[in-house]
Design an enzyme around this catalytic site. Sequence first.
Site, PDB file in Angstrom:
ATOM      1  N   HIS A 123       1.112  -1.388   0.116  1.00 52.30           N
ATOM      2  CA  HIS A 123      -0.235   0.249   0.463  1.00 52.30           C
ATOM      3  C   HIS A 123       0.647   0.903  -0.123  1.00 52.30           C
ATOM      4  O   HIS A 123       2.278   1.243   0.342  1.00 52.30           O
ATOM      5  CB  HIS A 123      -0.745  -0.440   1.256  1.00 52.30           C
ATOM      6  CG  HIS A 123      -2.060   1.331   1.006  1.00 52.30           C
ATOM      7  ND1 HIS A 123      -1.534   2.151   1.725  1.00 52.30           N
ATOM      8  CD2 HIS A 123      -3.180   0.666   1.430  1.00 52.30           C
ATOM      9  CE1 HIS A 123      -3.208   2.791   1.987  1.00 52.30           C
ATOM     10  NE2 HIS A 123      -3.457   2.230   0.973  1.00 52.30           N
ATOM     11  N   ASP A 174       2.716  -3.878   7.752  1.00 49.32           N
ATOM     12  CA  ASP A 174       1.580  -3.782   8.296  1.00 49.32           C
ATOM     13  C   ASP A 174       0.644  -4.252   8.080  1.00 49.32           C
ATOM     14  O   ASP A 174       0.257  -5.175   7.506  1.00 49.32           O
ATOM     15  CB  ASP A 174       1.725  -3.236   6.728  1.00 49.32           C
ATOM     16  CG  ASP A 174       0.659  -2.436   6.331  1.00 49.32           C
ATOM     17  OD1 ASP A 174      -0.718  -2.844   6.613  1.00 49.32           O
ATOM     18  OD2 ASP A 174      -0.141  -2.036   4.918  1.00 49.32           O
ATOM     19  N   GLN A 223      -4.815  -5.057   6.962  1.00 50.02           N
ATOM     20  CA  GLN A 223      -6.146  -5.908   6.922  1.00 50.02           C
ATOM     21  C   GLN A 223      -5.627  -7.727   7.119  1.00 50.02           C
ATOM     22  O   GLN A 223      -6.588  -8.435   7.291  1.00 50.02           O
ATOM     23  CB  GLN A 223      -6.124  -6.716   5.395  1.00 50.02           C
ATOM     24  CG  GLN A 223      -6.332  -5.227   4.471  1.00 50.02           C
ATOM     25  CD  GLN A 223      -7.178  -3.940   4.862  1.00 50.02           C
ATOM     26  OE1 GLN A 223      -8.262  -5.019   4.562  1.00 50.02           O
ATOM     27  NE2 GLN A 223      -7.639  -3.169   3.700  1.00 50.02           N
ATOM     28  N   LYS A 270     -10.742  -0.561  10.833  1.00 45.32           N
ATOM     29  CA  LYS A 270     -10.896  -1.406   9.874  1.00 45.32           C
ATOM     30  C   LYS A 270     -11.538  -2.837  10.493  1.00 45.32           C
ATOM     31  O   LYS A 270     -11.542  -3.935   9.936  1.00 45.32           O
ATOM     32  CB  LYS A 270      -9.178  -1.985   8.970  1.00 45.32           C
ATOM     33  CG  LYS A 270      -9.244  -0.389   8.130  1.00 45.32           C
ATOM     34  CD  LYS A 270      -8.833  -1.322   6.993  1.00 45.32           C
ATOM     35  CE  LYS A 270      -7.601   0.032   6.415  1.00 45.32           C
ATOM     36  NZ  LYS A 270      -8.422   0.314   5.308  1.00 45.32           N
ATOM     37  N   CYS A 278      -4.597   2.127  -3.596  1.00 45.47           N
ATOM     38  CA  CYS A 278      -3.477   2.953  -3.362  1.00 45.47           C
ATOM     39  C   CYS A 278      -2.018   1.585  -3.308  1.00 45.47           C
ATOM     40  O   CYS A 278      -1.092   1.901  -2.599  1.00 45.47           O
ATOM     41  CB  CYS A 278      -3.152   3.241  -1.358  1.00 45.47           C
ATOM     42  SG  CYS A 278      -4.677   4.616  -1.616  1.00 45.47           S
TER      43      CYS A 278
HETATM   44  N1  PMP Z   1      -2.120  -0.975   4.366  1.00 44.73           N
HETATM   45  C1  PMP Z   1      -3.047  -1.423   4.082  1.00 44.73           C
HETATM   46  C2  PMP Z   1      -2.512  -3.355   3.479  1.00 44.73           C
HETATM   47  C3  PMP Z   1      -4.094  -0.932   4.315  1.00 44.73           C
HETATM   48  O1  PMP Z   1      -5.409  -2.201   3.131  1.00 44.73           O
HETATM   49  C4  PMP Z   1      -3.996   0.105   4.200  1.00 44.73           C
HETATM   50  C5  PMP Z   1      -5.937   0.915   4.342  1.00 44.73           C
HETATM   51  N2  PMP Z   1      -6.402   0.870   3.302  1.00 44.73           N
HETATM   52  C6  PMP Z   1      -2.880   1.220   5.052  1.00 44.73           C
HETATM   53  C7  PMP Z   1      -1.820   0.222   5.110  1.00 44.73           C
HETATM   54  C8  PMP Z   1      -3.455   2.582   5.309  1.00 44.73           C
HETATM   55  O2  PMP Z   1      -4.401   2.746   6.393  1.00 44.73           O
HETATM   56  P1  PMP Z   1      -4.890   4.305   7.211  1.00 44.73           P
HETATM   57  O3  PMP Z   1      -6.158   4.720   6.045  1.00 44.73           O
HETATM   58  O4  PMP Z   1      -6.201   3.653   7.992  1.00 44.73           O
HETATM   59  O5  PMP Z   1      -3.561   4.625   7.597  1.00 44.73           O
END
Ligand code: PMP
Length: 413
Positions: free
Chosen positions: A123, A200, A203, A226, A366
């Site tokens: 991401h 990270d 998920q 999430k 992203c």
């Molecule tokens: N890493 C992953 C794998 C994600 O799916 C996300 C959210 N889509 C993020 C980081 C970023 O999370 P946040 O927008 O809550 O900072």
Amino acid sequence: MPLDVEKIRRDFPILGRAVRGKPLVYLDNAATTQKPRQVVELLAHFYGLHNANIHRGVHTLSGEATKLVDRARGKIARFINAPKPQTIVFTRNTTEAINLVARAWGERCLKAGDEILLTDIEHHSNLVPWQMLAQRAGAKLCFVESEPDGTLSAETARRHFTARTRIFAFTALSNALGSVSPVGPLAALAREYGALSLVDGAQWVPHRPTDVQALGCDFLAFSAHKMFGPTGVGVLYGREDLLEAMDPFLGGGDMISEVWLDRATYNELPYKFEAGTPDIGGIIAFGAAVDYLAAIGFEDIGRHERLLSERLLDILRCEAEVAVYGPRRIEDRGGVVSFNVGDVHPHDVGQIFDAEGVAIRVGHHCCQPLMRKLNIPGTARASVYAYNTLPELEAFAKALRKAKEFFRVTSAR
Ligand code: PMP
């Protein structure tokens, strides 16, 4: 035991809503989940009866609010089996947690020529902070390429470690492909090469039991929103000795011990990294979200999500001209399924789904470098959670057929 999904659904009033005249089918859980009334009510209860700023007040309300935040920190520490509550730093989200490490660890510990190891499925929030750090420090970015099915392999990763590798930052579960990473072996690899690991977990933590000590990772980042919690709260777990040795991230109130006009000394963990007033109500409500998840239990959640993912994959794979991305084997997948319908742009597909009341996400998720590697502009993505049902997936299947009809996607096209 099978999940009592109907009971769970009663806690989420939004799931009873109609969208565009159809019952809402919410399949955008990887972006953010809905919030149970227990979490929403706790927020209202806090603001209604306990609201005060924490730490600095001697008055009763401030003491209550401080205690509630401390209690939430303890719950979250237990939830991921962190050795101490002090190793839980509250941030705004996963993104801020990763930026914290890139700044506070990276600027002190990285030298020119050092290597930061990432993967090609990250991401942007586990990519851009490292790009910024690499530019400032003169460090080099290196990348582990994902396997053809989108998984990460420890064997492939091993080839990218060198004597200069300082940190390996990787996703535990890809938000774009649904692939599950071998977190323990990847963290062990980093340790073997004398590098740190940052996971990270945005998920992963909402869907799998997490034990940071068993995984052996040095840092773990995740977001409350999430996992049934409110937006505005994230967590950085860090190994205590590493957090102790790191400089602060942001300067201001609460993170200090003593301040003079020209200098300051810093507070103990975790406050050194929590400058300013945090999202007090959000943190407390996150504690309720963690309680809610723990009461359901990950064994049942996992089984239910697997059932739903299998059905989603069946629906998609039965349709001609529908491409499904990510691992073939269900064992290698979480509850995230990315797909495309012929060569129709995913945004157009998403609009047909929305007209059917089915909320899915479309776009690059992203993960622009990954989309470039796959040579696609983006995907449509369905992602499930504990409250989704098999009948909802039939609404998904209907929307898929409508999209194919509308855009005249047939095998003859
Ligand atoms: N890493 C992953 C794998 C994600 O799916 C996300 C959210 N889509 C993020 C980081 C970023 O999370 P946040 O927008 O809550 O900072």
